[in-house]
Design a protein around this motif. Structure first.
Motif, PDB file in Angstrom:
ATOM      1  N   TYR A  33      11.863  -1.316  -2.494  1.00  0.00           N
ATOM      2  CA  TYR A  33      11.132  -1.891  -3.620  1.00  0.00           C
ATOM      3  C   TYR A  33      12.034  -1.974  -4.852  1.00  0.00           C
ATOM      4  CZ  TYR A  33       7.291  -0.103  -0.696  1.00  0.00           C
ATOM      5  OH  TYR A  33       6.455   0.196   0.360  1.00  0.00           O
ATOM      6  N   SER A  42       6.029  10.048   3.588  1.00  0.00           N
ATOM      7  CA  SER A  42       5.103  10.288   2.485  1.00  0.00           C
ATOM      8  C   SER A  42       5.818  10.461   1.155  1.00  0.00           C
ATOM      9  CB  SER A  42       4.263  11.543   2.779  1.00  0.00           C
ATOM     10  OG  SER A  42       3.546  11.410   3.976  1.00  0.00           O
ATOM     11  N   ASN A  82       1.282   0.785  -8.322  1.00  0.00           N
ATOM     12  CA  ASN A  82       1.230   0.762  -6.866  1.00  0.00           C
ATOM     13  C   ASN A  82       0.633   1.988  -6.179  1.00  0.00           C
ATOM     14  OD1 ASN A  82       2.709  -1.842  -6.311  1.00  0.00           O
ATOM     15  ND2 ASN A  82       4.238  -0.784  -7.543  1.00  0.00           N
ATOM     16  N   LEU A  83       0.525   3.096  -6.882  1.00  0.00           N
ATOM     17  CA  LEU A  83       0.010   4.299  -6.233  1.00  0.00           C
ATOM     18  C   LEU A  83      -1.478   4.507  -6.565  1.00  0.00           C
ATOM     19  CD1 LEU A  83       3.031   4.775  -5.771  1.00  0.00           C
ATOM     20  CD2 LEU A  83       2.636   7.184  -6.196  1.00  0.00           C
ATOM     21  N   LEU A  91       8.482   8.904  -1.912  1.00  0.00           N
ATOM     22  CA  LEU A  91       9.017   7.736  -2.596  1.00  0.00           C
ATOM     23  C   LEU A  91      10.161   8.196  -3.493  1.00  0.00           C
ATOM     24  CD1 LEU A  91       8.254   4.699  -2.688  1.00  0.00           C
ATOM     25  CD2 LEU A  91       6.919   5.205  -4.741  1.00  0.00           C
ATOM     26  N   ASP A 103      11.658   5.967   1.449  1.00  0.00           N
ATOM     27  CA  ASP A 103      11.569   4.607   0.896  1.00  0.00           C
ATOM     28  C   ASP A 103      12.048   4.615  -0.545  1.00  0.00           C
ATOM     29  OD1 ASP A 103      10.608   3.583   3.227  1.00  0.00           O
ATOM     30  OD2 ASP A 103       8.515   3.479   2.588  1.00  0.00           O
ATOM     31  N   ILE A 145       1.385   8.411  -0.569  1.00  0.00           N
ATOM     32  CA  ILE A 145       2.553   9.116  -1.082  1.00  0.00           C
ATOM     33  C   ILE A 145       2.154  10.516  -1.565  1.00  0.00           C
ATOM     34  CG2 ILE A 145       4.317   9.140  -2.903  1.00  0.00           C
ATOM     35  CD1 ILE A 145       4.838   7.135  -0.654  1.00  0.00           C
ATOM     36  N   SER A 191       0.841  -1.196   0.000  1.00  0.00           N
ATOM     37  CA  SER A 191       0.000   0.000   0.000  1.00  0.00           C
ATOM     38  C   SER A 191       0.876   1.246   0.000  1.00  0.00           C
ATOM     39  CB  SER A 191      -0.911   0.011   1.231  1.00  0.00           C
ATOM     40  OG  SER A 191      -1.682   1.187   1.246  1.00  0.00           O
ATOM     41  N   LEU A 192       0.759   2.003  -1.061  1.00  0.00           N
ATOM     42  CA  LEU A 192       1.528   3.245  -1.188  1.00  0.00           C
ATOM     43  C   LEU A 192       0.585   4.396  -1.531  1.00  0.00           C
ATOM     44  CD1 LEU A 192       4.514   1.784  -3.225  1.00  0.00           C
ATOM     45  CD2 LEU A 192       4.669   2.677  -0.912  1.00  0.00           C
ATOM     46  N   LYS A 193      -0.615   4.330  -1.011  1.00  0.00           N
ATOM     47  CA  LYS A 193      -1.648   5.291  -1.396  1.00  0.00           C
ATOM     48  C   LYS A 193      -1.469   6.651  -0.732  1.00  0.00           C
ATOM     49  CE  LYS A 193      -3.495   2.052  -3.835  1.00  0.00           C
ATOM     50  NZ  LYS A 193      -3.295   2.033  -5.296  1.00  0.00           N
TER      51      LYS A 193
END
Length: 259
Positions: A241, A206, A258-259, A208, A224, A6, A2-4
């Motif tokens: 990742y 928050s 993924n987003l 990436l 990340d 970002i 879950s990268l919602k």
């Protein structure tokens, strides 16, 4: 996965967001619009050879250049960390003694000493974009605010150790492949990324970050990290990742998925 949540994407350029022919990830613009997430650059590139990509993606956020030595908002430098002049003189004399060709960067001028095929390619990209001084004098260089020195040499690892042994405020490191850079030791992509996040008031959780090479490790220590398939193994080891290669539009692929 879950990268919602970002709120910001930061990306290296060469080997990451750029194909090998230096064209942008072909899907990145449409994916950023679809996902409604902003992106900015954290690059080793000089301000002059980042501008076409700034315009192409219509980036209005601050962006980081010279491996963290500068941060710009539009055409305005809002943070800079030049190399200490006394240590710079020592380092450049060591390079000259070892017959190492190098380029020394200010924000307006590139000083060139010696000749090397890879460095000559860098200079070609800068023709017409900034002033280039050939066969520069060390005394003239150290009077300037130098943010980055770029070197390529077969024995650079040994020379790197020599430079680092005599400097407290200056760091020589492998940037990518056979390319080495000299910067202020307080300058890394990661340290300046922290300053960017403070400026934007965004929490690192928050954010990436996408990268491919040694100089992206410090960035992955802050946010990340997503390593492209063609990344150095040392970067993959610290990445959270993995994604497809730069040639396969790995950045836009990961965001889309993924987003």
């Amino acid at each position: 996965m879950s990268l919602k949540n970002i709120k910001l994407i930061v990306a290296d350029l060469d080997g990451t967001l750029l194909h090998d022919d230096k064209s942008l990830d072909q899907n990145i613009k449409s994916v950023l619009i679809e996902k409604n997430v902003p992106l900015t650059f954290v690059s080793g590139r000089n301000v002059h050879i980042i501008q076409d990509y700034i315009k192409e993606l219509n980036i209005t956020l601050p962006y980081i250049t010279n491996n963290g030595a500068n941060m710009f908002l539009g055409d305005t430098c809002i943070y800079e960390c030049p190399i200490d002049s006394s240590e710079l003189k020592t380092c450049l004399n060591i390079l000259v003694a070892n017959k190492v060709a190098f380029l020394a960067y200010t924000n307006q001028t590139i000083y060139s000493v010696g000749s090397q095929d890879g460095l000559d390619e860098f200079k070609k990209r800068l023709i017409g974009k900034c002033k280039i001084v050939e066969d520069a004098n060390i005394a003239d260089i150290v009077r300037e605010s130098i943010f980055k020195v770029v070197m390529i040499h077969p024995n650079m690892e040994k020379i790197k150790n020599q430079l680092n042994s005599v400097c407290d405020k200056t760091l020589c490191m492998q940037s990518e492949g056979i390319i080495y850079t000299l910067t202020n030791s307080d300058t890394t992509k990661g340290k300046t990324l922290k300053k960017l996040l403070e400026y934007l008031d965004i929490d690192a959780n928050s954010v990436l970050a996408f990268g491919d090479n040694y100089n992206d490790i410090s960035m992955f220590e802050v946010a990340d990290g997503v390593a492209v398939e063609n990344a150095q193994e040392s970067l993959k080891e610290v990445a959270k990742y993995l994604t497809k290669s730069n040639e396969d539009d790995g950045v836009s692929y990961f965001i889309q998925k993924n987003l």
